[in-house]
Design a protein around this motif. Structure first.
Motif, mmCIF file in Angstrom:
data_model
loop_
_atom_site.group_PDB
_atom_site.id
_atom_site.type_symbol
_atom_site.label_atom_id
_atom_site.label_comp_id
_atom_site.label_asym_id
_atom_site.label_seq_id
_atom_site.Cartn_x
_atom_site.Cartn_y
_atom_site.Cartn_z
ATOM 1 N N ASP A 1 0.793 -1.220 0.000
ATOM 2 C CA ASP A 1 0.000 0.000 0.000
ATOM 3 C C ASP A 1 0.828 1.274 0.000
ATOM 4 O O ASP A 1 0.277 2.369 0.127
ATOM 5 C CB ASP A 1 -0.982 0.005 1.178
ATOM 6 N N ASP A 2 2.157 1.158 -0.124
ATOM 7 C CA ASP A 2 2.960 2.376 -0.225
ATOM 8 C C ASP A 2 4.260 2.063 -0.957
ATOM 9 O O ASP A 2 4.595 0.896 -1.204
ATOM 10 C CB ASP A 2 3.218 3.016 1.140
ATOM 11 N N GLN A 3 4.999 3.106 -1.271
ATOM 12 C CA GLN A 3 6.206 2.954 -2.083
ATOM 13 C C GLN A 3 7.277 2.145 -1.355
ATOM 14 O O GLN A 3 7.976 1.327 -1.964
ATOM 15 C CB GLN A 3 6.755 4.333 -2.440
#
Length: 554
Positions: A472-474
């Motif tokens: 859900d994130d980089q």
């Protein structure tokens, strides 16, 4: 000097990833490249000259060390081949085509050292280069990475960053998974609800689909057409092709939520899916649905010049078709036999629609089902130009290659980067089988059943796939992707007989982890995750380790 397992000391010192065909040290001390270098860029190489100036901070022309970029179409290895020569007199990069010159420049950047990967050169820094000749060419034409932005959206800047990382590893295809049950990510002005409604979901399951936990934050986003044109242009400057994927006839719940008439009657507007898995909502087999997706794909063709357009074609449940009068009427009218034949009818329609417009369909290996291999261009099967992404193992790719169709090998058992990297509780929210860095490095894209046969030429390449249900994130994307994508890059680029795991591991340790550090990549360290990279597995999931995550190819 060849870059093989028996003579690798100089290559290890250079730390080149992926390993080149030949690496021949020169005599004497190497040169120093600094501001004021004199660039001589032949026509067709100007883009690489601009890029090289920017990344090495060589802002002004002068009378310093000359850097010459040239083309030679007769260079062995084709348009992506290059020869890099560094002597006390200067740097010469000769490419079989513009792409070859660019890949040679990437090798030059590696030779300059880890600091060449920082966003801006450090004060007073000059680049001390070894005297060397590198001759190189890729093994496969398709060296790819599939990025799923439907399950979790990655803003445009993150996509551009991914393109820089791919280019640094001589990967040349971004397979861009733009639509799925959990979100529609491409603006289609004629059908605004696809993004107004289909790009947003109210919440997301936290963890595997059996997790009892939810992230109650709404999630979504999409790319405008100009965003996508920018991404395509940025990729082209780096000799990367962006292959868009528009899923059909399954994995279509977000589109059906936006326009319920795209679905089968009696099932209403299901809502953009908040869960993971395989949605039962599939497209209705009507002429109106075909026209709608033709309009969508018309916009896709205008934005993406890629020869290949990916249409998904995987994991299409048939239950709604079995109870749909329209679906059953279509099966009878077209003589399709059953619901598997109906799915093949969808695929054949868009295969021919794309072929009529000079493009080639590519889809997951389920597109081979329902009789699509029979008949070819002259019958009821796939056109000769249709290609297959073989994800469920080797069988689909072997069948396609034997039937004369090109194949990209990406079996989940080897190159699914969302799968966990080690046993034990420290891996963040683990799923699937253990696939270590060494496992990915050991992957061989040409299966034994095709080795030495003419059909092997249809294996045009390989890619690693990153599905983002749990990403859900980089930072989490970095952790799952790197350094395993470094291994895949060498699998895709380097000659099979030149690969050596001990040497690869030494090159990573000697130089390449430092390059990733300079790039700001939150990769998984060889000894396991940093404390801040760990994420507890939600309660109730302990029994799910070792099983793939449904709702994706794999």
């Amino acid at each position: 000097m060849t870059a093989d397992a028996t003579d690798t000391a100089d290559l290890t010192d250079a730390g080149l990833i992926p390993a080149p065909l030949t690496y021949t040290p020169g005599t004497g001390a190497g040169p120093t490249l600094g501001p004021g270098a004199a660039f001589d860029a032949a026509p067709g190489t100007e883009g690489t000259a601009r890029w090289l100036r920017a990344v090495l901070g060589l802002d002004t022309d002068g009378d310093g060390l000359p850097v010459r970029l040239a083309l030679d179409s007769a260079l062995a290895g084709g348009p992506e081949a290059y020869r890099l020569t560094v002597t006390a007199d200067g740097v010469l990069i000769v490419g079989g085509g513009p792409a070859g010159v660019f890949w040679g420049a990437q090798t030059l950047r590696q030779l300059a050292g880890p600091d060449a990967y920082r966003r801006a050169p450090l004060t007073g820094r000059a680049w001390h280069l070894p005297a060397v000749t590198v001759e190189d060419a890729p093994r496969f034409a398709w060296r790819g990475f599939m990025l799923d932005v439907s399950r979790h959206f990655l803003p445009k800047d993150g996509v551009l960053r991914q393109l820089d990382l791919l280019a640094a590893h001589k990967l040349n295809v971004l397979h861009f998974h733009l639509t799925d049950d959990q979100g529609w990510r491409i603006e289609i002005p004629r059908h605004p609800e696809l993004t107004a409604t289909g790009a947003w979901r109210p919440r997301s399951r936290y963890g595997h689909r059996d997790s009892p936990l939810w992230d109650e934050r709404p999630h979504g986003g999409y790319y405008t057409q100009d965003d996508l044109r920018e991404i395509v242009a940025y990729a082209a400057e780096r000799h990367i092709t962006v292959v868009p994927e528009i899923e059909l006839p399954g994995h279509s719940q977000a589109a059906i939520t936006a326009y319920p008439w795209l679905g089968n009657p009696g099932y209403g507007a299901p809502g953009v899916w908040t869960d993971w898995g395989i949605s039962p909502h599939v497209l209705a087999p009507t002429d109106e649905v075909l026209r709608f997706y033709e309009e969508v794909l018309s916009d896709v063709l205008e934005i993406f010049p890629s020869p290949f357009i990916h249409i998904g074609g995987d994991e299409c449940p048939k239950d709604q078709w079995r109870t749909s009068p329209a679906a059953q009427e279509r099966i009878a009218r077209e003589g399709l036999g059953d619901e598997d034949g109906l799915q093949a009818w969808f695929i054949r329609h868009f295969d021919r629609w794309l072929a009529d417009r000079g493009r080639r369909l590519i889809g997951w290996d389920e597109i081979l089902e329902g009789g699509t291999l029979a008949g070819g261009d002259s019958g009821g099967g796939l056109s000769a130009g249709a290609a297959v992404s073989s994800w469920r193992g080797w069988a689909g790719g072997i069948a396609a290659a034997e039937a004369g169709h090109d194949v990209v090998m990406c079996p989940e058992q080897h190159v699914y980067l969302d799968h966990r990297q080690a046993d034990g509780p420290d891996e963040p929210m683990p799923v699937g089988w253990v696939r270590t860095l060494r496992d990915v490095y050991a992957f061989e894209p040409v299966p034994p059943a095709l080795a030495g046969r003419d059909a092997a030429r249809h294996v045009i390449g390989t890619q690693a796939n990153l599905w983002t249900e749990l990403i859900d994130d980089q930072g989490r994307a970095d952790y799952q992707t790197w350094p395993r994508l470094c291994a895949l890059a060498e699998v895709a680029w380097s000659a099979a007989g030149r690969r050596s795991w001990p040497d690869f591991e030494r090159r990573m340790t000697h130089a390449h982890y430092a390059r990733l550090d300079a790039l700001g990549v939150a990769y998984r360290p060889p000894g396991g995750p940093h404390p801040w990279q760990r994420r507890p597995m939600p309660a109730g999931l302990s029994g799910q380790l070792g099983r793939p995550l449904d709702g994706q190819p794999g």
